[in-house]
Enzyme design. Structure first.
Site, mmCIF file in Angstrom:
data_model
loop_
_atom_site.group_PDB
_atom_site.id
_atom_site.type_symbol
_atom_site.label_atom_id
_atom_site.label_comp_id
_atom_site.label_asym_id
_atom_site.label_seq_id
_atom_site.Cartn_x
_atom_site.Cartn_y
_atom_site.Cartn_z
ATOM 1 N N HIS A 57 45.252 37.886 40.903
ATOM 2 C CA HIS A 57 44.774 38.856 39.908
ATOM 3 C C HIS A 57 43.270 39.092 40.094
ATOM 4 C CE1 HIS A 57 44.565 40.379 35.568
ATOM 5 N NE2 HIS A 57 43.297 40.187 35.877
ATOM 6 N N GLU A 58 42.517 38.000 40.165
ATOM 7 C CA GLU A 58 41.062 38.123 40.322
ATOM 8 C C GLU A 58 40.698 38.665 41.709
ATOM 9 O OE1 GLU A 58 39.443 38.031 37.767
ATOM 10 O OE2 GLU A 58 40.653 36.822 36.410
ATOM 11 N N HIS A 61 40.923 42.427 41.728
ATOM 12 C CA HIS A 61 39.702 43.051 41.177
ATOM 13 C C HIS A 61 38.599 43.080 42.240
ATOM 14 C CE1 HIS A 61 40.893 43.435 37.028
ATOM 15 N NE2 HIS A 61 41.020 42.133 36.809
#
Length: 266
Positions: A57-58, A61
């Site tokens: 998820h990170e 980004h």
């Protein structure tokens, strides 16, 4: 001058590889029943898979930010998938894991620090914010694939339950992340399109956004509504309430269970 960074900045970290290895080994243990405690194997498999999804998820980004013009993400270590490199390792990893252990809720982690002033264009800003929760959506689709493809023949019961519970975490994380609440990715998606005045007034609230969402989830009616939405989505993907219930039941191996979800050992 932009910082291009070397190969080391994009090399997958040994920390992430270690967590991934735990996921693979314990997933195999759940599948084969090669474990003295099925519950413990499910606990380790789901927890490590959940941490892997938080890292991805990170990473999503950071990777999107890199391609949008923020070349600083490499120097910060965000492209190595090392969870210890996040701005708040506590917020990003420890708290989400604690919440899963406590109640089976996929808490959005936070956060990689993106230098937004390096990025031009509203769409790019929106896409950077959307990239994280879209990873949870992708993870949910993968976890539920055997269910909606009707490909569960030969999938051991314990593994099926573990996947169902993991899917519940991913779906709840995606929904929470997409909420247009300051501090969450959903707000980050719409923020570039708001007026400067609104953004300036809302900015101080960002640190309280997640706390506010939690406070709301303590209200029984809100909690019921939220989990109804999660369950309806899972049902659409072919995952039943029984499967997610039994997944959570197995995961919480330290509790006295009803025996309702007893899994036969192979």
């Amino acid at each position: 001058m932009g910082h291009q960074g070397g190969r080391g900045e994009r090399q997958i970290s040994s920390v992430f590889l270690g967590i991934f290895a735990v996921m693979a080994v314990t997933g195999w243990a759940v599948w084969t029943g090669y474990s003295t405690s099925t519950g413990l194997a499910v606990f380790l498999f789901v927890t490590s898979a959940w941490i892997v999804s938080l890292c991805l998820h990170e990473y999503a980004h950071a990777r999107t930010a890199l391609h949008s013009g923020d070349l600083s993400v490499g120097a910060k270590g965000y492209l190595t998938l090392n969870p210890l490199k996040y701005t708040h390792a506590l917020l990003s990893i420890v708290l989400p894991v604690i919440f899963v252990i406590m109640g089976g809720l996929g808490l959005p982690g936070g956060a990689v620090y993106i230098e937004r002033d390096r990025i031009q264009g509203r769409w790019k800003h929106s896409l950077i914010s959307a990239a994280g929760p879209l990873t949870n959506v992708a993870f949910a689709v993968v976890c539920t694939a055997p269910f909606w493809l009707n490909a569960l023949d030969g999938v051991p019961m314990a593994f099926r339950y573990a996947l169902a519970f993991l899917a519940l975490l991913q779906v709840s994380a995606a929904i929470l992340n997409f909420l247009p609440v300051p501090g969450l990715d959903g707000y980050g998606i719409i923020e570039p399109w708001l007026s400067y005045r609104i953004r300036r007034e809302v900015a101080p609230l960002a640190q309280f956004g997640l706390i506010a969402v939690f406070a709301l989830l303590w209200i029984p009616e809100v909690n019921t509504f939220f989990f109804d939405v999660v369950r309806n989505l899972l049902s659409t993907l072919g995952v039943s309430d029984l499967e997610t219930f039994c997944g959570r039941d197995l995961y919480r191996f330290w509790q006295d269970t009803s025996g309702y979800c007893t899994v036969p050992q192979p």
